[in-house]
Motif scaffolding. Structure first.
Motif, short mmCIF file in Angstrom:
data_model
loop_
_atom_site.label_atom_id
_atom_site.label_comp_id
_atom_site.label_asym_id
_atom_site.label_seq_id
_atom_site.Cartn_x
_atom_site.Cartn_y
_atom_site.Cartn_z
N SER A 131 29.69 45.04 47.54
CA SER A 131 28.98 43.98 48.43
C SER A 131 27.98 44.66 49.12
N SER A 132 27.82 46.05 48.95
CA SER A 132 26.98 47.09 49.97
C SER A 132 25.49 46.39 49.92
N VAL A 133 24.91 46.27 48.67
CA VAL A 133 23.58 45.69 48.35
C VAL A 133 23.37 44.18 48.62
N GLN A 134 24.33 43.22 48.09
CA GLN A 134 24.02 41.90 48.25
C GLN A 134 24.40 41.28 49.40
N HIS A 179 13.96 57.66 50.22
CA HIS A 179 14.75 58.61 49.50
C HIS A 179 14.38 58.18 48.06
N ALA A 180 14.12 59.11 47.40
CA ALA A 180 13.50 58.91 45.82
C ALA A 180 13.98 59.94 44.95
N ALA A 184 27.27 51.72 46.09
CA ALA A 184 27.97 51.75 47.41
C ALA A 184 27.57 52.25 48.64
N ARG A 185 26.65 53.33 48.30
CA ARG A 185 25.91 53.74 49.55
C ARG A 185 24.89 52.93 49.79
N GLY A 186 24.45 51.87 49.40
CA GLY A 186 23.34 50.92 49.84
C GLY A 186 21.98 51.39 49.01
N HIS A 187 22.22 52.01 47.93
CA HIS A 187 20.92 52.58 47.17
C HIS A 187 20.61 51.53 46.18
N GLY A 202 16.31 54.88 48.22
CA GLY A 202 17.08 54.53 49.32
C GLY A 202 16.11 54.68 50.65
N ARG A 203 16.76 54.33 51.53
CA ARG A 203 15.70 54.43 52.82
C ARG A 203 15.29 55.52 53.36
#
Length: 220
Positions: free
Chosen positions: A3-6, A116-117, A133-136, A206-207
């Protein structure tokens, strides 16, 4: 499924301005030049738009990521022009383009937006699950027929989609050339199906800032 991204829905962008007309564009029933919304792309002409719209799946994925993380989202063709200047794409003739090229893309995204790329020339299903899971978000290279889950795609890779979540059962994709109401946004693809299309490479987004890796994508 994680559920980390959704937790927050990732906005959807098609590589064509008229996302509802994608079935006509991809089958050739309608020319990209006849997209009634082509001017929203920022192109100078129908011809410029028609050349780039089928080739900018990577820019559509980037626009989704920028919107998700709260950055202003440039129109697709001005964004593409900046990417050309950064070496993300290379015109090799009147009708041919090399790109999206991963290393300059990652460097450009890091410099311009401080995101982050990380280019990943080797990427597995387990990696996709871990990064989700890390939100990426992950731009992953698949064959474009993933939009219909073709049982016998001719090859793997060549088209970029955005993995917005994943888990043990499969991956969830926003596909810039997906079919409306079916495979454009939040399209769940089981891992066994995904493997037929996936080239085993991509870009992690990522952020926060990170050093880019080395890889290329031959075409979008």
């Amino acid at each position: 499924m994680t559920s980390s991204v959704q937790t927050h829905r990732v906005p959807y962008y098609s590589q064509w301005e008229s996302a509802d007309l994608v079935p006509e564009f991809v089958t050739g029933a309608r020319s990209s030049a006849d997209d009634p919304l082509w001017q929203k792309s920022g192109a100078d002409s129908r011809e410029e738009y028609a050349f780039w719209a089928p080739r900018i799946c990577g820019m559509a994925c980037l626009r989704m990521a920028l919107d998700f993380w709260g950055h202003p989202v440039p129109p697709s063709v001005p964004l593409l022009r900046d990417a050309l200047d950064a070496g993300v794409y290379v015109r090799t003739g009147e009708t041919t383009v090399k790109g999206l090229i991963y290393a300059p893309f990652a460097d450009w995204v890091t410099r311009r937006w401080s995101l982050h790329a990380e280019a990943r020339p080797q990427l597995t299903a387990e990696d996709i699950i871990a990064e989700s899971a890390r939100g990426h978000l992950l731009m992953v290279s698949v064959h474009y027929t993933i939009r219909t889950l073709d049982p016998t795609p001719p090859q793997r890779g060549g088209h970029l989609v955005l993995a917005v979540d994943s888990g043990p059962e499969g991956v969830v994709l926003n596909n810039p050339s997906g079919l409306p109401g079916h495979s454009q946004e939040y399209h769940h693809v089981p891992w066994a199906e995904f493997d037929r299309f996936f080239a085993g490479r991509g870009v992690v987004l990522g952020r926060s800032r990170a050093n880019p890796g080395l890889a290329t994508e031959s075409r979008t």
